[in-house]
Scaffold this motif. Structure first.
Motif, PDB file in Angstrom:
ATOM      1  N   ALA A 238      24.252  14.931  61.349  1.00 43.95           N
ATOM      2  CA  ALA A 238      22.934  15.573  61.369  1.00 43.95           C
ATOM      3  C   ALA A 238      21.980  14.805  62.281  1.00 43.95           C
ATOM      4  O   ALA A 238      21.206  15.397  63.042  1.00 43.95           O
ATOM      5  N   GLY A 239      22.058  13.481  62.194  1.00 41.48           N
ATOM      6  CA  GLY A 239      21.194  12.649  63.029  1.00 41.48           C
ATOM      7  C   GLY A 239      21.476  12.798  64.507  1.00 41.48           C
ATOM      8  O   GLY A 239      20.574  12.616  65.342  1.00 41.48           O
ATOM      9  N   LEU A 240      22.689  13.164  64.844  1.00 39.68           N
ATOM     10  CA  LEU A 240      23.054  13.349  66.249  1.00 39.68           C
ATOM     11  C   LEU A 240      22.876  14.799  66.703  1.00 39.68           C
ATOM     12  O   LEU A 240      23.255  15.160  67.816  1.00 39.68           O
ATOM     13  N   GLY A 241      22.293  15.618  65.802  1.00 39.66           N
ATOM     14  CA  GLY A 241      22.058  17.012  66.160  1.00 39.66           C
ATOM     15  C   GLY A 241      23.303  17.880  66.072  1.00 39.66           C
ATOM     16  O   GLY A 241      23.345  18.980  66.618  1.00 39.66           O
ATOM     17  N   LYS A 242      24.329  17.395  65.385  1.00 44.81           N
ATOM     18  CA  LYS A 242      25.568  18.151  65.213  1.00 44.81           C
ATOM     19  C   LYS A 242      25.636  18.699  63.795  1.00 44.81           C
ATOM     20  O   LYS A 242      24.968  18.190  62.892  1.00 44.81           O
TER      21      LYS A 242
END
Length: 518
Positions: free
Chosen positions: A160-164
């Motif tokens: 989630a933190g990596l936008g995935k």
């Protein structure tokens, strides 16, 4: 009909049909409610049925299926529904789940996980994400339940933190933790000891030499080490390939939502967070020092009067992990100003417990159904049917087909009867001597290795796995409408790939007479 239409019917149409069928699968709570009703109904029809299985000492053991609608068994169900079958199931596994979530709650509420994810996200290349999670999942088996309760939620946060899509990371971690449960780089893990020692009992009590294919005596705890060592690297590669080719393309554009209070819009580590991470580092050193002091002091190993070595620090590893998370999370929260008093830490624990309602309801019905399986004899009967089916195949002259047949049989049984140890205690006394008598090439270490391959590979696609509902609850934080069928469809590629390649690896060890361990 065009080639495109044909492809859709043969490929995409089939996948679409399976996905739609998967969505029809009810919520696990509903499933287990009906399973309990079904168990009562089935035992009412076949109650009193007797069958024999071979015990550890070679003598036949007669089992009789209990009719759960009889008054005495109804009384048993009500007497044990709360304590033995729910709160006490698996030596208190529900308590383990709740306790570890207290520590995780402190670390998560303090903002520690978000800061770590930001730090990792700026340094870890996308290519290495899935392999790293799968590898950590496989290695987590040395810490019993920690992989399920800690690594899988962290994988979701990292993605989630990596936008995935967080589900991609959680699927990869779940594959490593559960499907790769029997692999490891460290010898003599708890799984090695349980499987190995019991295999020795099953063999020697029935006159089967506890030896490898070369005639050398086997060491129970390390008889599979070469095999599981190689398996670790193979499964990491296979799991990463499945993630890239199947899971990531399917889920990368699927919408998801972030849990309340989680803000990853700014992925730069702030000065406050840097200060918190420094404090967390010192908190980590303090907590690890405390763990070492406990392990060398009051929780140090000791030998009983009977000569058995007891290791209290390993028996309490979940509590120790919870202690570490609590101290490190509190240190981060105090340094960043998130926690201003001890009550703030308590509130973080309470907030985490507020999210556990679904798991409490699920485990009540799940564990009571599993309790009925064991008490009524239905679980043993399912195992008996599977064993009888394999015996009837007539593959005496084809040891490789015997291996594959045993793997398939165990995998199918695992879909209906959970628990690595309990199934091994049922299947081992039957198959270790039986397969050896059928063909002496089927040595105890080979049969035990085949069992481990099948049990691990199918863990991720069965509702009978103890943590199946817990994983669903974790994933629903990001996609509330996720069904259990969706989870199964997500994990099937891992299960099939692991089962095929891992079985092939085992067959390769056998065919080329490579020792499984030492």
């Amino acid at each position: 009909m065009s080639a495109t239409d044909t492809a859709k019917m043969n490929g995409g149409g089939v996948i679409s049909f399976i996905e739609k069928a998967g969505k029809k699968i009810p919520d696990p709570i509903i499933i287990f409610m009906w399973f309990i009703v079904g168990a009562f109904a089935l035992t009412a029809m076949i109650g009193g049925l007797t069958f024999e299985i071979q015990g550890a000492d070679g003598s036949p053991i007669t089992h009789t299926i209990k009719n759960m609608t009889d008054a005495e068994h109804v009384v048993w169900f009500f007497d044990n529904a709360l304590l033995q079958n729910w709160l006490g199931f698996g030596n208190g596994i529900l308590g383990v789940i709740l306790i570890v979530m207290l520590g995780v709650g402190v670390a998560e509420s303090s903002g520690l996980f978000n800061a770590i994810i930001k730090k990792l996200g700026t340094r870890l290349k996308d290519t290495y994400l899935a392999p790293a999670l799968i590898f950590l999942g496989i290695m987590s088996s040395i810490a019993t339940d920690a992989g399920y309760l800690i690594l899988i939620p962290l994988a979701g946060l990292l993605y989630a933190g990596l936008g995935k899509n967080p589900l991609i990371g959680m699927a990869a971690a779940f594959a490593g933790v559960s499907a790769g449960f029997s692999a490891n780089l460290i010898p003599a893990t708890p799984v090695d000891v349980i499987i190995g020692l019991n295999a020795q009992i099953f063999a020697e009590s029935q006159g089967v030499p506890f030896e490898s294919s070369t005639g050398e005596g086997l060491t129970p705890a390390t008889m599979h080490y070469y095999f599981i060592f190689v398996s670790t690297f193979m499964l990491v590669g296979i799991g990463a390939w499945v993630t890239k080719k199947f899971v990531e393309p399917r889920f990368k554009n699927v919408p998801y939502e972030l849990p309340e209070g989680m803000d990853l819009s700014n992925f730069a580590v702030t000065e406050e967070e840097k200060k918190g991470l420094r404090a967390a580092f010192w908190g980590l050193l303090l907590s690890l020092g405390l763990v070492v002091a406990l392990a060398l002091g009051p929780l140090a190993p000791y030998e009983t009067a009977s000569g058995k070595v007891v290791t209290p620090y390993l028996n309490n590893v979940i509590l120790l992990i919870t202690l570490v998370f609590t101290i490190v999370g509190a240190a981060f929260g105090v340094a960043t100003g998130k926690f201003k008093s001890l009550m703030d830490v308590v509130q973080a624990m309470i907030a985490q417990m507020n999210t556990m309602g679904y798991i409490l309801v699920l485990t009540f019905f799940c564990y009571n159904f599993l309790g009925i399986l064991g008490y009524s004899g239905l679980g043993t009967y399912i195992t008996y049917i599977g064993a009888s089916g394999l015996s009837a195949l007539g593959l005496q002259e084809f040891p490789i087909l015997l291996i594959i047949g045993f793997v398939i049989t165990t995998g199918l049984i695992n879909l209906f009867v959970g628990g690595l140890t309990s199934k091994w205690m049922l299947l081992g006394p039957i198959f270790v001597p039986m397969l050896y008598q059928v063909n002496p090439a089927m040595t105890p270490d080979l049969v035990a290795a085949a069992y481990r391959v099948a049990d691990s590979s199918t863990n991720i696609i069965t509702p009978m796995m103890t943590y199946a509902g817990v994983i669903l609850a974790f994933m629903r934080k990001y996609k509330p409408d996720l069904s259990f069928g969706d989870v199964i469809m997500m994990m099937v590629p891992y299960s099939v790939a692991f089962l095929l390649f891992w079985t092939s690896l085992l067959v390769g060890f056998f065919a080329f007479n490579i020792p499984l361990g030492f």
